[in-house]
Design a protein around this motif. Structure first.
Motif, PDB file in Angstrom:
ATOM      1  N   ALA A 109      64.058  46.730 -53.596  1.00  8.39           N
ATOM      2  CA  ALA A 109      63.822  46.305 -52.216  1.00  8.39           C
ATOM      3  C   ALA A 109      63.111  47.392 -51.410  1.00  8.39           C
ATOM      4  CB  ALA A 109      65.145  45.936 -51.542  1.00  8.39           C
ATOM      5  N   ALA A 110      63.368  48.654 -51.716  1.00  8.52           N
ATOM      6  CA  ALA A 110      62.744  49.758 -50.982  1.00  8.52           C
ATOM      7  C   ALA A 110      61.264  49.921 -51.312  1.00  8.52           C
ATOM      8  CB  ALA A 110      63.490  51.058 -51.272  1.00  8.52           C
ATOM      9  N   VAL A 111      60.881  49.706 -52.558  1.00  8.10           N
ATOM     10  CA  VAL A 111      59.483  49.937 -52.946  1.00  8.10           C
ATOM     11  C   VAL A 111      58.626  48.680 -52.924  1.00  8.10           C
ATOM     12  CG1 VAL A 111      60.101  51.928 -54.364  1.00  8.10           C
ATOM     13  CG2 VAL A 111      59.882  49.690 -55.449  1.00  8.10           C
ATOM     14  N   LEU A 112      59.236  47.515 -52.973  1.00 13.32           N
ATOM     15  CA  LEU A 112      58.473  46.273 -53.068  1.00 13.32           C
ATOM     16  C   LEU A 112      57.509  46.027 -51.912  1.00 13.32           C
ATOM     17  CD1 LEU A 112      57.985  43.899 -54.920  1.00 13.32           C
ATOM     18  CD2 LEU A 112      59.838  42.689 -53.762  1.00 13.32           C
TER      19      LEU A 112
ATOM     20  N   MET B 238      57.862  52.799 -59.694  1.00 15.42           N
ATOM     21  CA  MET B 238      59.225  53.235 -59.571  1.00 15.42           C
ATOM     22  C   MET B 238      59.852  53.201 -60.956  1.00 15.42           C
ATOM     23  SD  MET B 238      62.402  51.497 -57.538  1.00 15.42           S
ATOM     24  CE  MET B 238      63.164  50.559 -58.835  1.00 15.42           C
ATOM     25  N   VAL B 239      60.585  54.228 -61.267  1.00 15.99           N
ATOM     26  CA  VAL B 239      61.365  54.264 -62.507  1.00 15.99           C
ATOM     27  C   VAL B 239      62.830  54.338 -62.110  1.00 15.99           C
ATOM     28  CG1 VAL B 239      61.887  55.519 -64.619  1.00 15.99           C
ATOM     29  CG2 VAL B 239      59.532  55.408 -63.800  1.00 15.99           C
ATOM     30  N   ASN B 240      63.591  53.338 -62.521  1.00 17.41           N
ATOM     31  CA  ASN B 240      65.018  53.300 -62.242  1.00 17.41           C
ATOM     32  C   ASN B 240      65.778  53.705 -63.493  1.00 17.41           C
ATOM     33  OD1 ASN B 240      67.619  52.655 -61.244  1.00 17.41           O
ATOM     34  ND2 ASN B 240      67.469  50.677 -62.245  1.00 17.41           N
ATOM     35  N   ASP B 241      66.503  54.800 -63.384  1.00 20.73           N
ATOM     36  CA  ASP B 241      67.336  55.258 -64.489  1.00 20.73           C
ATOM     37  C   ASP B 241      68.744  55.572 -63.991  1.00 20.73           C
ATOM     38  OD1 ASP B 241      68.020  56.006 -67.063  1.00 20.73           O
ATOM     39  OD2 ASP B 241      67.291  58.045 -66.839  1.00 20.73           O
ATOM     40  N   ALA B 242      69.116  54.998 -62.852  1.00 16.19           N
ATOM     41  CA  ALA B 242      70.429  55.274 -62.277  1.00 16.19           C
ATOM     42  C   ALA B 242      71.497  54.515 -63.030  1.00 16.19           C
ATOM     43  CB  ALA B 242      70.456  54.889 -60.802  1.00 16.19           C
ATOM     44  N   GLY B 243      72.613  55.129 -63.219  1.00 17.49           N
ATOM     45  CA  GLY B 243      73.738  54.455 -63.844  1.00 17.49           C
ATOM     46  C   GLY B 243      74.873  55.428 -64.063  1.00 17.49           C
TER      47      GLY B 243
ATOM     48  N   PRO C  85      77.949  45.869 -66.629  1.00 21.96           N
ATOM     49  CA  PRO C  85      76.885  45.910 -65.630  1.00 21.96           C
ATOM     50  C   PRO C  85      75.536  46.355 -66.185  1.00 21.96           C
ATOM     51  CG  PRO C  85      78.802  47.091 -64.842  1.00 21.96           C
ATOM     52  CD  PRO C  85      79.034  46.761 -66.288  1.00 21.96           C
ATOM     53  N   ARG C  86      75.476  46.806 -67.396  1.00 23.05           N
ATOM     54  CA  ARG C  86      74.211  47.241 -67.969  1.00 23.05           C
ATOM     55  C   ARG C  86      73.436  46.077 -68.584  1.00 23.05           C
ATOM     56  NH1 ARG C  86      74.198  52.699 -68.048  1.00 23.05           N
ATOM     57  NH2 ARG C  86      76.195  53.690 -67.733  1.00 23.05           N
ATOM     58  N   SER C  87      74.127  45.012 -68.951  1.00 18.66           N
ATOM     59  CA  SER C  87      73.452  43.921 -69.645  1.00 18.66           C
ATOM     60  C   SER C  87      72.399  43.193 -68.814  1.00 18.66           C
ATOM     61  CB  SER C  87      74.460  42.939 -70.234  1.00 18.66           C
ATOM     62  OG  SER C  87      75.315  42.439 -69.258  1.00 18.66           O
ATOM     63  N   PRO C  88      72.496  43.087 -67.483  1.00 15.82           N
ATOM     64  CA  PRO C  88      71.427  42.407 -66.747  1.00 15.82           C
ATOM     65  C   PRO C  88      70.058  43.100 -66.872  1.00 15.82           C
ATOM     66  CG  PRO C  88      73.350  42.575 -65.372  1.00 15.82           C
ATOM     67  CD  PRO C  88      73.610  43.409 -66.598  1.00 15.82           C
ATOM     68  N   LEU C  89      70.048  44.382 -67.235  1.00 12.90           N
ATOM     69  CA  LEU C  89      68.771  45.090 -67.345  1.00 12.90           C
ATOM     70  C   LEU C  89      68.054  44.818 -68.659  1.00 12.90           C
ATOM     71  CD1 LEU C  89      69.691  48.591 -65.885  1.00 12.90           C
ATOM     72  CD2 LEU C  89      68.572  46.680 -64.751  1.00 12.90           C
ATOM     73  N   TRP C  90      68.762  44.274 -69.625  1.00 10.59           N
ATOM     74  CA  TRP C  90      68.146  44.028 -70.928  1.00 10.59           C
ATOM     75  C   TRP C  90      67.386  42.719 -70.891  1.00 10.59           C
ATOM     76  CZ3 TRP C  90      67.535  46.862 -75.229  1.00 10.59           C
ATOM     77  CH2 TRP C  90      68.238  48.060 -75.285  1.00 10.59           C
TER      78      TRP C  90
ATOM     79  N   ILE D 161      57.448  48.589 -61.743  1.00 10.84           N
ATOM     80  CA  ILE D 161      58.879  48.880 -61.682  1.00 10.84           C
ATOM     81  C   ILE D 161      59.369  48.935 -63.116  1.00 10.84           C
ATOM     82  CG2 ILE D 161      61.147  48.086 -60.944  1.00 10.84           C
ATOM     83  CD1 ILE D 161      59.706  46.675 -58.596  1.00 10.84           C
ATOM     84  N   ILE D 162      59.889  50.068 -63.494  1.00  8.61           N
ATOM     85  CA  ILE D 162      60.402  50.261 -64.848  1.00  8.61           C
ATOM     86  C   ILE D 162      61.904  50.505 -64.741  1.00  8.61           C
ATOM     87  CG2 ILE D 162      60.343  51.707 -66.918  1.00  8.61           C
ATOM     88  CD1 ILE D 162      57.420  52.428 -66.030  1.00  8.61           C
ATOM     89  N   ASN D 163      62.682  49.635 -65.363  1.00  9.35           N
ATOM     90  CA  ASN D 163      64.133  49.777 -65.376  1.00  9.35           C
ATOM     91  C   ASN D 163      64.567  50.229 -66.757  1.00  9.35           C
ATOM     92  OD1 ASN D 163      64.742  48.816 -62.691  1.00  9.35           O
ATOM     93  ND2 ASN D 163      64.100  46.808 -63.419  1.00  9.35           N
ATOM     94  N   LEU D 164      65.186  51.386 -66.813  1.00 10.47           N
ATOM     95  CA  LEU D 164      65.713  51.885 -68.075  1.00 10.47           C
ATOM     96  C   LEU D 164      67.160  51.411 -68.209  1.00 10.47           C
ATOM     97  CD1 LEU D 164      64.299  55.508 -67.929  1.00 10.47           C
ATOM     98  CD2 LEU D 164      63.293  53.493 -68.997  1.00 10.47           C
ATOM     99  N   ALA D 165      67.555  51.081 -69.407  1.00 10.53           N
ATOM    100  CA  ALA D 165      68.914  50.587 -69.622  1.00 10.53           C
ATOM    101  C   ALA D 165      69.500  51.243 -70.855  1.00 10.53           C
ATOM    102  CB  ALA D 165      68.898  49.067 -69.790  1.00 10.53           C
TER     103      ALA D 165
END
Length: 79
Positions: free
Chosen positions: A37-40, A1-6, A72-77, A51-55
């Motif tokens: 939670a959906a992909v785990l 999963m690649v998360n790039d939502a924001g 809200p972006r800082s938790p991803l770093w 799981i790749i989270n882009l920030a």
């Protein structure tokens, strides 16, 4: 999963209302958690996955016109 939502409303903190802040928290933080939670379950079942989270850089460097959207972006770093 690649998360790039924001989302990033361009407004000073004092101009944002509860609805704007709530939507930003919903997309930027809760969206990340709901996605994981959906992909785990499938990843655990197959014993593999990534799981790749882009920030945004705004998670570590404040951009004044973006106001509240930087927080809200800082938790991803990874610090």
């Amino acid at each position: 999963m690649v998360n790039d939502a924001g989302i990033m409303p361009i407004a000073p903190i004092e101009a944002l209302n509860g609805g704007g802040m709530g939507r930003m928290i919903d997309v930027n933080i809760k969206g990340l958690l709901y996605g994981v939670a959906a992909v785990l379950p499938q990843m655990l079942k197959q014993k593999s996955g990534h799981i790749i989270n882009l920030a945004s850089v705004f998670g570590i460097k404040v951009f004044a016109p973006a106001g509240l959207s930087t927080a809200p972006r800082s938790p991803l770093w990874r610090h």
